[in-house]
Write a protein that holds these residues in place. Structure first.
Motif, mmCIF file in Angstrom:
data_model
loop_
_atom_site.group_PDB
_atom_site.id
_atom_site.type_symbol
_atom_site.label_atom_id
_atom_site.label_comp_id
_atom_site.label_asym_id
_atom_site.label_seq_id
_atom_site.Cartn_x
_atom_site.Cartn_y
_atom_site.Cartn_z
ATOM 1 N N ILE A 1 121.991 51.973 15.646
ATOM 2 C CA ILE A 1 121.985 50.964 14.707
ATOM 3 C C ILE A 1 120.707 50.812 13.982
ATOM 4 O O ILE A 1 120.782 50.556 12.526
ATOM 5 N N ARG A 2 119.555 51.138 14.588
ATOM 6 C CA ARG A 2 118.232 51.206 13.808
ATOM 7 C C ARG A 2 118.171 52.387 12.893
ATOM 8 O O ARG A 2 117.672 52.082 11.490
ATOM 9 N N ARG A 3 118.601 53.379 13.215
ATOM 10 C CA ARG A 3 118.841 54.679 12.317
ATOM 11 C C ARG A 3 119.588 54.160 11.139
ATOM 12 O O ARG A 3 119.387 54.585 9.895
ATOM 13 N N HIS A 4 120.939 53.390 11.181
ATOM 14 C CA HIS A 4 121.657 52.947 10.261
ATOM 15 C C HIS A 4 120.960 52.278 9.348
ATOM 16 O O HIS A 4 120.770 52.162 7.936
ATOM 17 N N ARG A 5 120.086 51.258 9.864
ATOM 18 C CA ARG A 5 119.121 50.492 8.915
ATOM 19 C C ARG A 5 118.143 51.318 8.268
ATOM 20 O O ARG A 5 117.863 51.003 7.214
ATOM 21 N N ASP A 6 117.611 52.009 8.849
ATOM 22 C CA ASP A 6 116.295 52.830 8.122
ATOM 23 C C ASP A 6 116.758 53.902 7.441
ATOM 24 O O ASP A 6 116.096 54.094 6.191
ATOM 25 N N SER A 7 118.149 54.121 7.394
ATOM 26 C CA SER A 7 118.740 55.108 6.184
ATOM 27 C C SER A 7 118.678 54.342 4.769
ATOM 28 O O SER A 7 118.448 54.537 3.677
ATOM 29 N N TRP A 8 119.230 53.067 5.049
ATOM 30 C CA TRP A 8 119.117 52.059 3.795
ATOM 31 C C TRP A 8 117.699 51.540 3.378
ATOM 32 O O TRP A 8 117.626 51.939 2.349
ATOM 33 N N LEU A 9 116.879 51.506 4.405
ATOM 34 C CA LEU A 9 115.528 51.157 3.919
ATOM 35 C C LEU A 9 114.630 52.267 3.495
ATOM 36 O O LEU A 9 113.865 52.256 2.558
ATOM 37 N N THR A 10 114.948 53.416 3.636
ATOM 38 C CA THR A 10 114.707 54.790 3.076
ATOM 39 C C THR A 10 115.171 55.113 1.597
ATOM 40 O O THR A 10 114.149 55.330 0.636
ATOM 41 N N ALA A 11 116.386 54.506 1.363
ATOM 42 C CA ALA A 11 116.728 54.603 -0.075
ATOM 43 C C ALA A 11 116.129 53.463 -0.976
ATOM 44 O O ALA A 11 115.750 53.801 -2.178
ATOM 45 N N VAL A 12 115.785 52.183 -0.142
ATOM 46 C CA VAL A 12 115.049 51.175 -0.865
ATOM 47 C C VAL A 12 113.623 51.899 -1.198
ATOM 48 O O VAL A 12 112.974 51.542 -2.361
ATOM 49 N N MET A 13 112.898 52.507 -0.311
ATOM 50 C CA MET A 13 111.542 53.084 -0.336
ATOM 51 C C MET A 13 111.690 53.989 -1.464
ATOM 52 O O MET A 13 110.683 54.015 -2.466
ATOM 53 N N ALA A 14 112.708 54.790 -1.640
ATOM 54 C CA ALA A 14 112.568 55.813 -2.710
ATOM 55 C C ALA A 14 112.902 55.203 -4.029
ATOM 56 O O ALA A 14 112.158 55.572 -4.831
ATOM 57 N N LEU A 15 113.813 54.431 -4.244
ATOM 58 C CA LEU A 15 113.939 53.638 -5.354
ATOM 59 C C LEU A 15 112.791 52.775 -5.792
ATOM 60 O O LEU A 15 112.355 52.698 -7.278
ATOM 61 N N CYS A 16 112.422 52.084 -5.060
ATOM 62 C CA CYS A 16 111.454 50.946 -5.426
ATOM 63 C C CYS A 16 109.836 51.041 -4.979
ATOM 64 O O CYS A 16 109.140 50.308 -5.392
ATOM 65 N N GLY A 17 109.624 52.480 -4.221
ATOM 66 C CA GLY A 17 108.601 52.353 -3.757
ATOM 67 C C GLY A 17 108.012 54.142 -4.248
ATOM 68 O O GLY A 17 106.940 54.011 -4.671
ATOM 69 N N LEU A 18 108.758 55.063 -3.968
ATOM 70 C CA LEU A 18 108.185 56.315 -4.280
ATOM 71 C C LEU A 18 107.863 56.504 -5.793
ATOM 72 O O LEU A 18 107.108 57.236 -6.344
ATOM 73 N N ILE A 19 108.939 56.043 -6.505
ATOM 74 C CA ILE A 19 108.887 56.252 -8.002
ATOM 75 C C ILE A 19 107.730 55.430 -8.483
ATOM 76 O O ILE A 19 107.019 55.738 -9.306
ATOM 77 N N PHE A 20 107.443 54.265 -8.149
ATOM 78 C CA PHE A 20 106.218 53.584 -8.383
ATOM 79 C C PHE A 20 105.424 53.437 -7.282
ATOM 80 O O PHE A 20 104.666 52.640 -7.017
ATOM 81 N N LEU A 21 104.656 54.769 -7.042
ATOM 82 C CA LEU A 21 103.754 54.593 -5.965
ATOM 83 C C LEU A 21 102.521 54.176 -6.018
ATOM 84 O O LEU A 21 102.055 53.554 -5.120
ATOM 85 N N PRO A 22 102.036 54.135 -7.171
ATOM 86 C CA PRO A 22 100.697 53.400 -7.363
ATOM 87 C C PRO A 22 100.663 51.900 -6.865
ATOM 88 O O PRO A 22 99.718 51.347 -6.302
ATOM 89 N N GLY A 23 101.663 51.133 -7.446
ATOM 90 C CA GLY A 23 101.878 49.813 -7.157
ATOM 91 C C GLY A 23 102.211 49.743 -5.757
ATOM 92 O O GLY A 23 101.614 48.710 -4.892
ATOM 93 N N LEU A 24 103.131 50.528 -4.866
ATOM 94 C CA LEU A 24 103.308 50.456 -3.552
ATOM 95 C C LEU A 24 102.131 50.641 -2.735
ATOM 96 O O LEU A 24 101.909 49.900 -1.737
ATOM 97 N N ILE A 25 101.285 51.802 -3.024
ATOM 98 C CA ILE A 25 99.943 51.750 -2.373
ATOM 99 C C ILE A 25 99.157 50.322 -2.305
ATOM 100 O O ILE A 25 98.410 50.199 -1.359
#
Length: 551
Positions: A107-131
């Motif tokens: 169950i947690r892996r399924h949640r983490d796969s969605w969270l990874t996509a969120v981190m990629a779209l809203c975090g990795l692309i805008f890395l300075p703000g995320l940091i």
């Protein structure tokens, strides 16, 4: 190696439910896989001899909660390749607990796969703000380590202050063009990602809590682990997992146990009582010799009579059907860090073969080596209480000794039986400020959303998460049941059940043994007198530390 011959059931292994009468303790331990409390809570369940430890990590943001750490530790310890031998978990079904750990991780892996996509779209692309946002939350987490109200207010003020600065930054940027729009997006995108991640986390958290509550309520949804069922021959991961579960079930049925001095027999609890009948073997008729017999003959007669324990002359309830087995006990050190199971031609699928059990019973009664015990075991209180009475018969020179010992394993720690409850906070009313009201806090707090989102991209490699956030170190030698067991003597009815078991078992053992002696021409007068004395003495039985000698 004989220990490797465990996969004796062809085809895919279908997860089975716990045995009747063992569901409460099993489900209590399984519920730990779904919990979201702090990992340090597990330390409250440490007992006198088995101490769990929390290994700290490098960054607090990666720290696992109790459910994550428990599931990971149990899976690695009980299914890992080349794992050390386990201690049997009497009173529970360890395979069911492991299956729930696998289901919770899924169950947690399924949640983490969605969270990874969120981190990629809203975090990795805008890395300075995320940091920058992560630094703020990390600083807030450090401040929140103090339990004082002042520090909590300071942490909230820090987050609010940074939010104000972020708004000012959006309005008055120091540069123009592409970088101005990228700067605005770098500030806003992590916030949008946090809102999105929070919805994902809340949905999963509610699912986990429903399963946690359902297990402790006596029902709940069964574990789903399709990854343990191979669909084709090349699916090696599923095949290894299936074999690991089969090996776990086979080891649970082993007839080999370990005696660790004052800690008692591991998995059965400490020895709280001991009663010995030792008299000389004298012919019934002077001038004649007794018929030759061996210890196994006496043990076999006792075994047959113990099967009648559930029957009585009155219709008033009484004993449930006990488990009666022959055990081979191996001595180990009191503080031994592990055990080694017997192996060789006399062992098959963790079971010591009957002819070897009989040989040990007759021959290994003095000096080094394993010993034979006949055990009658009662699993009561839905698996929360395990009462074991062990019988051994020895013959040295002309003296026959029959020893009966009592062992008791208490309920699992109350930590595992606590149900989820919403966290509440008392605040002042907005208008009538002199009055207060209680509000229910969200299941997932803001800091928890950040922690889960940061951990999500690293779940593909759990050892890295263990290094960064820490892990749970299980006590060794490890067994699911005895590692977190309480003493039964704090519970009046459980203590009564343990004490009441001794008298009828002792009388059945003595009656069966004396009958064998009479059939073989032994004078049983002294045996009968001594048995009567013990029968009277045991009526005033009280628990004590029978394995601790004042010497």
């Amino acid at each position: 190696m004989a220990d490797d011959v465990f996969d004796f059931r062809p085809g895919a292994q279908v997860p089975l439910a716990g045995a009747p009468g063992q569901t409460a303790a099993t489900h209590a331990l399984a519920s730990a896989a779904y919990r979201d409390s702090d990992i340090e809570k597990i330390l409250d369940a440490n007992n006198d001899w088995h101490q769990s430890k929390v290994k700290p990590g490098k960054l607090a943001l990666f720290k696992p909660n109790l459910g994550e750490a428990f599931s990971r530790a149990v899976q690695v310890r009980m299914l890992g390749g080349g794992r050390a031998p386990l201690i049997q978990s009497f009173g529970i079904e360890p395979q069911v607990v492991v299956e729930h750990c696998l289901a919770a991780s899924r169950i947690r892996r399924h949640r983490d796969s969605w969270l990874t996509a969120v981190m990629a779209l809203c975090g990795l692309i805008f890395l300075p703000g995320l940091i920058v946002w992560l630094l703020v939350f990390q600083l807030r987490r450090v401040i929140n380590k103090s339990t004082g109200r002042r520090s909590s207010t300071l942490a909230s003020a820090l987050l609010l202050g940074f939010a104000v600065l972020a708004v000012i930054f959006l309005v008055k940027l120091p540069f123009t063009g592409f970088w101005s729009w990228y700067g605005r997006a770098a500030v806003v995108a992590p916030v949008i990602g946090w809102v999105w991640a929070r919805r994902i986390c809340e949905r999963t958290a509610q699912d986990l809590r429903d399963r946690w509550s359902g297990l402790l309520s006596g029902g709940g949804v069964g574990p789903k682990i399709p990854e343990a069922v191979p669909t084709h021959p090349n699916e090696t991961g599923a095949e290894q997992l299936r074999q690991g579960l089969a090996k776990l079930s086979a080891e649970q049925q082993s007839n080999s146990v370990f005696y660790a001095g004052p800690k008692g027999i591991l998995g059965m609890g400490t020895r709280w009582g001991s009663w010995q009948l030792a008299e000389e073997l004298v012919p019934r008729e002077p001038g004649k010799e007794i018929n030759p017999f061996r210890s196994w003959d006496v043990i076999r007669a006792i075994h047959d009579q113990l099967r009648m324990l559930e029957r009585g002359p009155l219709h008033t309830g009484g004993f449930p059907k006990p488990s009666i087995r022959h055990w081979i006990v191996t001595p180990i050190g009191e503080n031994a860090g592990g055990v080694s199971r017997p192996s060789g031609t006399n062992v098959e699928a963790f079971q010591i073969k009957p002819h070897e059990v009989q040989r040990i019973c007759n021959d290994q009664q003095f000096g080094s080596g394993d010993r034979h015990y006949l055990g009658v075991q009662f699993t009561l209180w839905d698996g929360q209480l395990v009462i074991t009475m062990l019988i051994t018969v020895t013959v040295l020179h002309e003296t026959l000794r029959i020893e009966v010992t009592g062992h008791a394993l208490g309920p699992v720690h109350p930590l595992f039986t606590s149900k989820p409850s919403p966290e509440k906070k008392t605040v002042a009313k907005p208008i009538r400020f002199w009055e207060t009201k209680s509000i229910t806090l969200p299941v997932v707090k803001p800091d928890e959303v950040v922690r889960l989102a940061v951990r999500a991209p690293f779940t593909w490699y759990p050892p890295l998460l263990d290094f960064l956030g820490g892990s749970l170190a299980l006590p060794e030698p490890f067994g699911l049941r005895h590692a977190w067991a309480d003493k039964p003597w704090r519970h009046r009815f459980m203590a009564d059940d343990a004490l009441r078991t001794a008298t009828p078992v002792l009388r059945v053992v003595h009656a069966a043994a004396i009958k064998v002696l009479e059939e073989n021409g032994v004078n049983t007068d002294k045996f009968g007198s001594r048995s009567g004395a013990l029968s009277g003495q045991i009526q005033d039985v009280s628990p004590r530390k029978a394995d601790v000698y004042d010497a």
